[in-house]
Motif scaffolding. Structure first.
Motif, PDB file in Angstrom:
ATOM      1  N   ALA A 253       0.821  -1.212   0.000  1.00  0.00           N
ATOM      2  CA  ALA A 253       0.000   0.000   0.000  1.00  0.00           C
ATOM      3  C   ALA A 253       0.860   1.270   0.000  1.00  0.00           C
ATOM      4  CB  ALA A 253      -0.937   0.005   1.208  1.00  0.00           C
ATOM      5  N   LEU A 254       2.004   1.224   0.686  1.00  0.00           N
ATOM      6  CA  LEU A 254       2.886   2.386   0.762  1.00  0.00           C
ATOM      7  C   LEU A 254       3.886   2.439  -0.391  1.00  0.00           C
ATOM      8  CD1 LEU A 254       3.564   2.352   4.606  1.00  0.00           C
ATOM      9  CD2 LEU A 254       2.141   3.980   3.346  1.00  0.00           C
ATOM     10  N   GLY A 255       3.932   1.388  -1.198  1.00  0.00           N
ATOM     11  CA  GLY A 255       4.856   1.357  -2.328  1.00  0.00           C
ATOM     12  C   GLY A 255       6.314   1.290  -1.890  1.00  0.00           C
ATOM     13  N   ILE A 256       6.568   0.614  -0.783  1.00  0.00           N
ATOM     14  CA  ILE A 256       7.923   0.540  -0.239  1.00  0.00           C
ATOM     15  C   ILE A 256       8.753  -0.445  -1.058  1.00  0.00           C
ATOM     16  CG2 ILE A 256       9.289  -0.158   1.757  1.00  0.00           C
ATOM     17  CD1 ILE A 256       6.934   0.778   3.505  1.00  0.00           C
ATOM     18  N   LYS A 257       9.925   0.012  -1.479  1.00  0.00           N
ATOM     19  CA  LYS A 257      10.852  -0.835  -2.221  1.00  0.00           C
ATOM     20  C   LYS A 257      12.271  -0.362  -1.943  1.00  0.00           C
ATOM     21  CE  LYS A 257      10.015   1.970  -6.257  1.00  0.00           C
ATOM     22  NZ  LYS A 257       8.835   2.269  -6.995  1.00  0.00           N
ATOM     23  N   VAL A 258      13.246  -1.167  -2.298  1.00  0.00           N
ATOM     24  CA  VAL A 258      14.646  -0.803  -2.093  1.00  0.00           C
ATOM     25  C   VAL A 258      14.912   0.536  -2.778  1.00  0.00           C
ATOM     26  CG1 VAL A 258      17.034  -1.447  -2.593  1.00  0.00           C
ATOM     27  CG2 VAL A 258      15.410  -3.197  -1.866  1.00  0.00           C
ATOM     28  N   GLY A 259      15.553   1.446  -2.036  1.00  0.00           N
ATOM     29  CA  GLY A 259      15.867   2.773  -2.558  1.00  0.00           C
ATOM     30  C   GLY A 259      14.847   3.833  -2.201  1.00  0.00           C
ATOM     31  N   SER A 260      13.668   3.416  -1.697  1.00  0.00           N
ATOM     32  CA  SER A 260      12.637   4.383  -1.305  1.00  0.00           C
ATOM     33  C   SER A 260      13.118   5.237  -0.137  1.00  0.00           C
ATOM     34  CB  SER A 260      11.354   3.676  -0.858  1.00  0.00           C
ATOM     35  OG  SER A 260      10.747   2.979  -1.901  1.00  0.00           O
ATOM     36  N   SER A 261      12.743   6.502  -0.151  1.00  0.00           N
ATOM     37  CA  SER A 261      12.998   7.393   0.973  1.00  0.00           C
ATOM     38  C   SER A 261      11.821   7.256   1.928  1.00  0.00           C
ATOM     39  CB  SER A 261      13.122   8.834   0.470  1.00  0.00           C
ATOM     40  OG  SER A 261      13.383   9.698   1.540  1.00  0.00           O
ATOM     41  N   VAL A 262      12.105   6.923   3.189  1.00  0.00           N
ATOM     42  CA  VAL A 262      11.051   6.685   4.182  1.00  0.00           C
ATOM     43  C   VAL A 262      11.436   7.325   5.511  1.00  0.00           C
ATOM     44  CG1 VAL A 262      10.332   4.500   3.121  1.00  0.00           C
ATOM     45  CG2 VAL A 262      12.066   4.484   4.925  1.00  0.00           C
ATOM     46  N   TYR A 263      10.499   7.326   6.432  1.00  0.00           N
ATOM     47  CA  TYR A 263      10.753   7.746   7.805  1.00  0.00           C
ATOM     48  C   TYR A 263      10.555   6.557   8.730  1.00  0.00           C
ATOM     49  CZ  TYR A 263      10.545  12.638   6.385  1.00  0.00           C
ATOM     50  OH  TYR A 263      10.793  13.844   5.789  1.00  0.00           O
ATOM     51  N   ALA A 264      11.514   6.326   9.601  1.00  0.00           N
ATOM     52  CA  ALA A 264      11.335   5.366  10.688  1.00  0.00           C
ATOM     53  C   ALA A 264      10.731   6.182  11.828  1.00  0.00           C
ATOM     54  CB  ALA A 264      12.668   4.761  11.104  1.00  0.00           C
ATOM     55  N   VAL A 265       9.541   5.814  12.256  1.00  0.00           N
ATOM     56  CA  VAL A 265       8.838   6.553  13.303  1.00  0.00           C
ATOM     57  C   VAL A 265       8.808   5.681  14.549  1.00  0.00           C
ATOM     58  CG1 VAL A 265       6.699   7.688  13.964  1.00  0.00           C
ATOM     59  CG2 VAL A 265       7.431   7.728  11.573  1.00  0.00           C
ATOM     60  N   VAL A 266       9.391   6.188  15.631  1.00  0.00           N
ATOM     61  CA  VAL A 266       9.484   5.428  16.875  1.00  0.00           C
ATOM     62  C   VAL A 266       8.567   6.060  17.904  1.00  0.00           C
ATOM     63  CG1 VAL A 266      11.027   4.604  18.682  1.00  0.00           C
ATOM     64  CG2 VAL A 266      11.882   4.862  16.347  1.00  0.00           C
ATOM     65  N   LYS A 267       7.637   5.283  18.406  1.00  0.00           N
ATOM     66  CA  LYS A 267       6.711   5.746  19.445  1.00  0.00           C
ATOM     67  C   LYS A 267       6.712   4.706  20.541  1.00  0.00           C
ATOM     68  CE  LYS A 267       3.211   8.323  20.964  1.00  0.00           C
ATOM     69  NZ  LYS A 267       3.201   9.749  21.160  1.00  0.00           N
TER      70      LYS A 267
END
Length: 68
Positions: free
Chosen positions: A45-59
């Motif tokens: 759904a998020l279109g996550i793949k190698v090379g994608s720019s993402v945020y690691a969100v820690v809660k």
């Protein structure tokens, strides 16, 4: 993106390991790798793949520290 979690760390997806229902997404943050466990459905759904720019969100309600 607006979110209440304060710990938002930008990185690049290094690897996506899909299992039966859950994927492990490895995020490179300046040479340090953080692993997130999310559903395969979320990866798609998020279109996550190698090379994608993402945020690691820690809660977390607790953060523990250990020493030797």
């Amino acid at each position: 993106m607006r979110i209440s979690a304060r710990n938002q760390i930008k990185g690049t997806v290094k690897e996506v390991k899909k299992g039966a229902t859950t994927a492990h997404v490895l995020v490179d943050i300046g040479g340090t790798v953080i692993t997130s466990s999310i559903t395969n459905e979320s990866v798609d759904a998020l279109g996550i793949k190698v090379g994608s720019s993402v945020y690691a969100v820690v809660k977390a309600s607790d953060v523990m520290i250990g020493v030797d």
